[in-house]
Structure formats: structure tokens, C-alpha cells
Write an enzyme that holds these catalytic residues in place. Structure first.
Site, PDB file in Angstrom:
ATOM      1  N   ASP A  57      -1.229 -14.524  11.088  1.00 11.95           N
ATOM      2  CA  ASP A  57      -1.011 -15.082  12.416  1.00 11.95           C
ATOM      3  C   ASP A  57      -0.667 -13.912  13.357  1.00 11.95           C
ATOM      4  OD1 ASP A  57      -0.341 -17.102  14.337  1.00 11.95           O
ATOM      5  OD2 ASP A  57       1.759 -16.714  13.891  1.00 11.95           O
ATOM      6  N   ASP A  59       1.055 -14.146  17.103  1.00 14.25           N
ATOM      7  CA  ASP A  59       2.321 -14.298  17.839  1.00 14.25           C
ATOM      8  C   ASP A  59       3.453 -14.708  16.918  1.00 14.25           C
ATOM      9  OD1 ASP A  59       1.864 -14.128  20.951  1.00 14.25           O
ATOM     10  OD2 ASP A  59       0.097 -15.069  20.067  1.00 14.25           O
TER      11      ASP A  59
HETATM   12  O1  LIG Z   1      -1.426 -18.690  16.519  1.00 16.64           O
HETATM   13  P1  LIG Z   1      -0.667 -17.604  17.225  1.00 16.64           P
HETATM   14  O2  LIG Z   1      -1.367 -16.276  17.173  1.00 16.64           O
HETATM   15  O3  LIG Z   1       0.747 -17.500  16.720  1.00 16.64           O
HETATM   16  O4  LIG Z   1      -0.649 -18.053  18.746  1.00 16.64           O
HETATM   17  C1  LIG Z   1       0.121 -19.196  19.139  1.00 16.64           C
HETATM   18  C2  LIG Z   1       0.368 -19.113  20.638  1.00 16.64           C
HETATM   19  O5  LIG Z   1       0.941 -17.850  20.868  1.00 16.64           O
HETATM   20  C3  LIG Z   1       1.219 -17.522  22.227  1.00 16.64           C
HETATM   21  O6  LIG Z   1       2.350 -18.261  22.649  1.00 16.64           O
HETATM   22  C4  LIG Z   1       3.531 -17.976  21.940  1.00 16.64           C
HETATM   23  O7  LIG Z   1       3.864 -16.559  22.067  1.00 16.64           O
HETATM   24  C5  LIG Z   1       4.155 -16.150  23.422  1.00 16.64           C
HETATM   25  C6  LIG Z   1       4.384 -14.637  23.390  1.00 16.64           C
HETATM   26  O8  LIG Z   1       5.439 -14.283  22.521  1.00 16.64           O
HETATM   27  C7  LIG Z   1       5.372 -16.919  23.949  1.00 16.64           C
HETATM   28  O9  LIG Z   1       5.617 -16.527  25.290  1.00 16.64           O
HETATM   29  C8  LIG Z   1       5.073 -18.423  23.881  1.00 16.64           C
HETATM   30  O10 LIG Z   1       6.273 -19.139  24.213  1.00 16.64           O
HETATM   31  C9  LIG Z   1       4.679 -18.808  22.451  1.00 16.64           C
HETATM   32  O11 LIG Z   1       4.284 -20.191  22.383  1.00 16.64           O
HETATM   33  C10 LIG Z   1       0.012 -17.692  23.124  1.00 16.64           C
HETATM   34  O12 LIG Z   1       0.369 -17.528  24.474  1.00 16.64           O
HETATM   35  C11 LIG Z   1      -0.630 -19.045  22.914  1.00 16.64           C
HETATM   36  O13 LIG Z   1      -1.869 -19.068  23.638  1.00 16.64           O
HETATM   37  C12 LIG Z   1      -0.922 -19.244  21.430  1.00 16.64           C
HETATM   38  O14 LIG Z   1      -1.503 -20.535  21.196  1.00 16.64           O
END
Ligand SMILES: O=P(O)(O)OC[C@H]1O[C@H](O[C@H]2O[C@H](CO)[C@@H](O)[C@H](O)[C@H]2O)[C@H](O)[C@@H](O)[C@@H]1O
Length: 142
Positions: A57, A59
Site C-alpha cells: 500500500d 499512504d
Molecule cells: O490505498 P492508499 O495508497 O493507502 O491510498 C488511500 C488514500 O490515500 C490518500 O489519503 C490518505 O492519505 C492522505 C495523505 O497522508 C491523508 O491526507 C488522507 O487523510 C488519507 O485518507 C489519498 O489522498 C487518497 O486518494 C487515497 O484513496
């Protein structure tokens, strides 16, 4: 009554402490989902004779969670670790982000990328000759 009941003592790293509710929840969660770091031997045994592929993954795994999604940068140390592991196993990044966005953040051309929660997948055209690197023993016994 519940709050005045004596709590069990838990041990962590040789120290005893009186757990709060979050500690107990975490402890129970860890019993169901033990850390890979404490199960290396079992993982190694389970993978014997099998081909391994790694799915990561982005984020909150390769990058820290930050307020601004455009600032969720990966450290160079993390990038080097992913680059090294990709020499041993086919390695893919799967993200909720768009494929292009996560590919730019990671910046490693030797990986597979799946964006939009796996709806948009990019494969390597070239046969992955670099996966033939022998896995060093210290990975297993760290
Ligand atoms: O599947 P992932 O690679 O883990 O992505 C999931 C989402 O990640 C991002 O949002 C998340 O991380 C951001 C940065 O740290 C944070 O600001 C946010 O609150 C989190 O939900 C990304 O912006 C999304 O588009 C992804 O779906």
C-alpha cells in the site's frame, strides 16, 4: 463498578504496566493479526518452495499520513528499501490514488503499479530479470 475493578498487569519489553482500554484493544488485535516481525520463522517456513510476490500500500505504509495528500512523500530510505526488495521479488504498489500519481511519488520504474484501488493496473513490459537476486539470509533472521 467497572472503572474501579483491578486491571490485569501487562508486560511489554520486560516492563510491567497497567493497561488502559486502548492497550487492551491493541493487544487483542495483535493476537488476531500478529506482527510479521515476530513471525519471520513461520513466514519463511510457509513460503518454502513457493514463488513470492510483494504487494504494498502507499499512504500510511510507504509514506506517513499527512494533512495535505500532495505532501505525502516517501523517504529516500523507504525508496531504497523498496528498490532492494524488488530485486528479490516482483513488487507491486496498490493504491487508492490514481496510478500516475502514485507512480510519480514512488518513482521506481521496476515496480508494478495499480491505481484507483486496483481498477487501473500497469505491468512491466520487460521480463523481470532483476528478480533473480538471491534473498540474503539476514532478511529472514533480522
Ligand atoms: O490505498 P492508499 O495508497 O493507502 O491510498 C488511500 C488514500 O490515500 C490518500 O489519503 C490518505 O492519505 C492522505 C495523505 O497522508 C491523508 O491526507 C488522507 O487523510 C488519507 O485518507 C489519498 O489522498 C487518497 O486518494 C487515497 O484513496
Amino acid at each position: 463498578m467497572k472503572s474501579s475493578s483491578p486491571r490485569n498487569i501487562m508486560k511489554y519489553n520486560g516492563s510491567e504496566f497497567s493497561p488502559n482500554d486502548a492497550d487492551v484493544t491493541y493487544h487483542n488485535w495483535m493476537l488476531t493479526y500478529p506482527s510479521a516481525l515476530t513471525s519471520i520463522e513461520q513466514i519463511v517456513n510457509n513460503t518454502k518452495g513457493k514463488r513470492i510476490s510483494l504487494f504494498l500500500d502507499y499512504d500510511g505504509t510507504l509514506s506517513p499520513i499527512v494533512d495535505n495528500p500532495d505532501h505525502a512523500f516517501m523517504s529516500n530510505a523507504m525508496r531504497a528499501a523498496v528498490r532492494n526488495v524488488a530485486k528479490c521479488f516482483p513488487t507491486s504498489i496498490i493504491s487508492g490514488r490514481s496510478r500516475e500519481k502514485v507512480r510519480k511519488f514512488v518513482g521506481l520504474k521496476e515496480l508494478y503499479y495499480a491505481g484507483s484501488h486496483g481498477m487501473d493496473i500497469m505491468c512491466l513490459v520487460q521480463s523481470p530479470a532483476y528478480h533473480t537476486t538471491k534473498v540474503p539470509n539476514y532478511i529472514f533472521f533480522a
